[in-house]
Design an enzyme around this catalytic site. Structure first.
Site, PDB file in Angstrom:
ATOM      1  N   ASP A 160      39.811  41.383  60.632  1.00 15.18           N
ATOM      2  CA  ASP A 160      39.239  40.414  59.681  1.00 15.18           C
ATOM      3  C   ASP A 160      39.882  39.046  59.900  1.00 15.18           C
ATOM      4  OD1 ASP A 160      37.482  42.144  58.394  1.00 15.18           O
ATOM      5  OD2 ASP A 160      38.965  42.777  56.909  1.00 15.18           O
ATOM      6  N   LYS A 188      41.612  50.664  53.632  1.00 25.41           N
ATOM      7  CA  LYS A 188      42.279  49.694  54.515  1.00 25.41           C
ATOM      8  C   LYS A 188      43.800  49.667  54.317  1.00 25.41           C
ATOM      9  CE  LYS A 188      38.600  46.294  55.178  1.00 25.41           C
ATOM     10  NZ  LYS A 188      38.260  44.862  55.147  1.00 25.41           N
TER      11      LYS A 188
HETATM   12  P1  NAP Z   1      38.996  42.256  46.766  1.00 23.06           P
HETATM   13  O1  NAP Z   1      40.196  42.654  47.533  1.00 23.06           O
HETATM   14  O2  NAP Z   1      38.467  43.122  45.675  1.00 23.06           O
HETATM   15  O3  NAP Z   1      39.285  40.778  46.163  1.00 23.06           O
HETATM   16  C1  NAP Z   1      38.336  40.149  45.337  1.00 23.06           C
HETATM   17  C2  NAP Z   1      38.724  38.703  45.119  1.00 23.06           C
HETATM   18  O4  NAP Z   1      37.678  38.059  44.393  1.00 23.06           O
HETATM   19  C3  NAP Z   1      40.003  38.543  44.280  1.00 23.06           C
HETATM   20  O5  NAP Z   1      40.683  37.396  44.725  1.00 23.06           O
HETATM   21  C4  NAP Z   1      39.434  38.339  42.867  1.00 23.06           C
HETATM   22  O6  NAP Z   1      40.299  37.617  42.020  1.00 23.06           O
HETATM   23  C5  NAP Z   1      38.229  37.490  43.193  1.00 23.06           C
HETATM   24  N1  NAP Z   1      37.202  37.526  42.143  1.00 23.06           N
HETATM   25  C6  NAP Z   1      36.415  38.579  41.795  1.00 23.06           C
HETATM   26  N2  NAP Z   1      35.575  38.223  40.803  1.00 23.06           N
HETATM   27  C7  NAP Z   1      35.853  36.927  40.508  1.00 23.06           C
HETATM   28  C8  NAP Z   1      35.318  35.995  39.568  1.00 23.06           C
HETATM   29  N3  NAP Z   1      34.330  36.347  38.727  1.00 23.06           N
HETATM   30  N4  NAP Z   1      35.818  34.744  39.551  1.00 23.06           N
HETATM   31  C9  NAP Z   1      36.817  34.375  40.411  1.00 23.06           C
HETATM   32  N5  NAP Z   1      37.366  35.215  41.310  1.00 23.06           N
HETATM   33  C10 NAP Z   1      36.880  36.477  41.366  1.00 23.06           C
HETATM   34  O7  NAP Z   1      37.747  42.032  47.741  1.00 23.06           O
HETATM   35  P2  NAP Z   1      37.777  41.595  49.286  1.00 23.06           P
HETATM   36  O8  NAP Z   1      37.743  42.800  50.133  1.00 23.06           O
HETATM   37  O9  NAP Z   1      38.826  40.584  49.473  1.00 23.06           O
HETATM   38  O10 NAP Z   1      36.320  40.918  49.430  1.00 23.06           O
HETATM   39  C11 NAP Z   1      36.045  39.657  48.854  1.00 23.06           C
HETATM   40  C12 NAP Z   1      34.679  39.177  49.391  1.00 23.06           C
HETATM   41  O11 NAP Z   1      34.783  38.995  50.805  1.00 23.06           O
HETATM   42  C13 NAP Z   1      33.542  40.176  49.165  1.00 23.06           C
HETATM   43  O12 NAP Z   1      32.369  39.460  48.899  1.00 23.06           O
HETATM   44  C14 NAP Z   1      33.421  40.875  50.511  1.00 23.06           C
HETATM   45  O13 NAP Z   1      32.114  41.346  50.761  1.00 23.06           O
HETATM   46  C15 NAP Z   1      33.755  39.719  51.445  1.00 23.06           C
HETATM   47  N6  NAP Z   1      34.261  40.163  52.750  1.00 23.06           N
HETATM   48  C16 NAP Z   1      33.587  39.746  53.833  1.00 23.06           C
HETATM   49  C17 NAP Z   1      34.026  40.093  55.090  1.00 23.06           C
HETATM   50  C18 NAP Z   1      33.259  39.612  56.271  1.00 23.06           C
HETATM   51  O14 NAP Z   1      33.513  40.101  57.385  1.00 23.06           O
HETATM   52  N7  NAP Z   1      32.354  38.646  56.090  1.00 23.06           N
HETATM   53  C19 NAP Z   1      35.172  40.887  55.233  1.00 23.06           C
HETATM   54  C20 NAP Z   1      35.864  41.302  54.085  1.00 23.06           C
HETATM   55  C21 NAP Z   1      35.374  40.938  52.839  1.00 23.06           C
HETATM   56  P3  NAP Z   1      41.395  38.408  41.098  1.00 23.06           P
HETATM   57  O15 NAP Z   1      42.586  38.633  41.993  1.00 23.06           O
HETATM   58  O16 NAP Z   1      41.662  37.475  39.995  1.00 23.06           O
HETATM   59  O17 NAP Z   1      40.737  39.694  40.661  1.00 23.06           O
END
Ligand code: NAP
Length: 273
Positions: free
Chosen positions: A100, A65
């Site tokens: 998104d 992305k």
């Molecule tokens: P990402 O860029 O890897 O970001 C992950 C986020 O989660 C960061 O803010 C991270 O915090 C936090 N995190 C991870 N483990 C944690 C924990 N144990 N405690 C507290 N915070 C934690 O991932 P992303 O792409 O943003 O995706 C995040 C979620 O959104 C995923 O579940 C993904 O499947 C979902 N999502 C859904 C859609 C949809 O269309 N529904 C679209 C995109 C993503 P740190 O910065 O501290 O590491």
């Protein structure tokens, strides 16, 4: 036949093909949606190859992305978010969008949520950036809370610079107090995916809150169960996934998306995973 697709690595369990192909069937379009899984450092090359091959539109997912931002002409929103998840090859040069962001706003609007007041976005990764920019653009003030506080502060600075809205970054310590005063809460962390855990204390949730959980596997997360018990409006992550796809389809085809057909296909695919 028109070809659309998804580029990511891995893409094996993607829900996008059934969702988009249901739309083509409903609209009577002669089109197919296929998945491409190039090596992790070949995202931009894959975009060039797709253009050469006449692909009409691409969705882009992890880990590409951010990489493809330089390979297309981005919309202002995609540029400020710093991530492209949809490419339209119908323009010259191809245009990179971030749907998104629209997915967050349209999912909430679909549930009748009044987009006013203050939103708390938990998470500052890709989904958190999209949610924070989208909700600030929609007119809400934003508190971003993230485990790594510096990422929340950086995101808040970026959103203030781009939108001029009232945006503040925080660690997770004061999250309960922020949520108690909020109108909208978005979980944009991966917490709730692997374990039955919520990123927000249950007693901070309340009946005047609308809660969108970006996590869609499982559909019914601990956060959403707690939110429903508190009387909050709940919006599961499949709605966000649906509306990012709806927005992409509308960009590519210029047609109004058949939302019900896409939703039925998406939820059918999710339940059979
Ligand atoms: P990402 O860029 O890897 O970001 C992950 C986020 O989660 C960061 O803010 C991270 O915090 C936090 N995190 C991870 N483990 C944690 C924990 N144990 N405690 C507290 N915070 C934690 O991932 P992303 O792409 O943003 O995706 C995040 C979620 O959104 C995923 O579940 C993904 O499947 C979902 N999502 C859904 C859609 C949809 O269309 N529904 C679209 C995109 C993503 P740190 O910065 O501290 O590491």
């Amino acid at each position: 036949m028109d070809v659309y697709g998804l580029v990511g690595n891995p893409v094996g369990h993607s829900l996008s093909p059934p969702m988009h192909e249901a739309a083509y069937d409903a609209l009577g379009l002669d089109a197919r949606y296929v998945t491409f899984e190039p090596p992790a450092d070949e995202g931009a090359a894959a975009v060039d190859a797709a253009a050469t091959l006449g692909v009409r539109g691409l969705n882009v997912t992890i880990p590409f992305k951010q990489d493809v931002v330089g390979a297309v002409a981005t919309t202002d929103l995609a540029a400020t978010i710093g991530a492209v998840n949809t490419i339209d090859f119908g323009t010259d040069p191809p245009t990179g969008h971030n749907t998104d962001a629209a997915g967050v706003v349209r999912a909430l609007e679909h549930h009748g949520v009044d987009l006013a007041g203050t939103a708390v976005v938990v998470g500052a990764g890709g989904a958190g950036r999209a949610a924070a920019f989208a909700l600030a653009d929609a007119g809400l003030d934003i508190d971003v809370a993230n485990r790594t506080e510096s990422r929340a502060l950086d995101l808040a600075d970026d959103v203030v610079a781009a939108t001029g809205r009232d945006v503040a970054g925080h660690g997770l310590d004061g999250l309960a107090a922020l949520v108690a005063d909020a109108d909208v809460l978005v979980n944009a962390t991966s917490v709730g995916m692997e374990e039955d855990r919520s990123p927000v204390p249950a007693d901070a949730l309340h009946a005047d809150l609308a809660v969108l959980d970006a996590v869609y596997d499982p559909i019914e997360t601990r956060l959403l169960r707690d939110a429903a018990a508190a009387g909050a409006t709940t919006v599961d992550g499949a709605w966000m996934l649906l509306f990012q796809g709806v927005e992409a389809l509308e960009i590519w085809t210029g047609e109004r998306a058949p939302v019900e057909a896409m939703n039925t296909a998406l939820r059918g695919a999710l339940s059979s995973q």
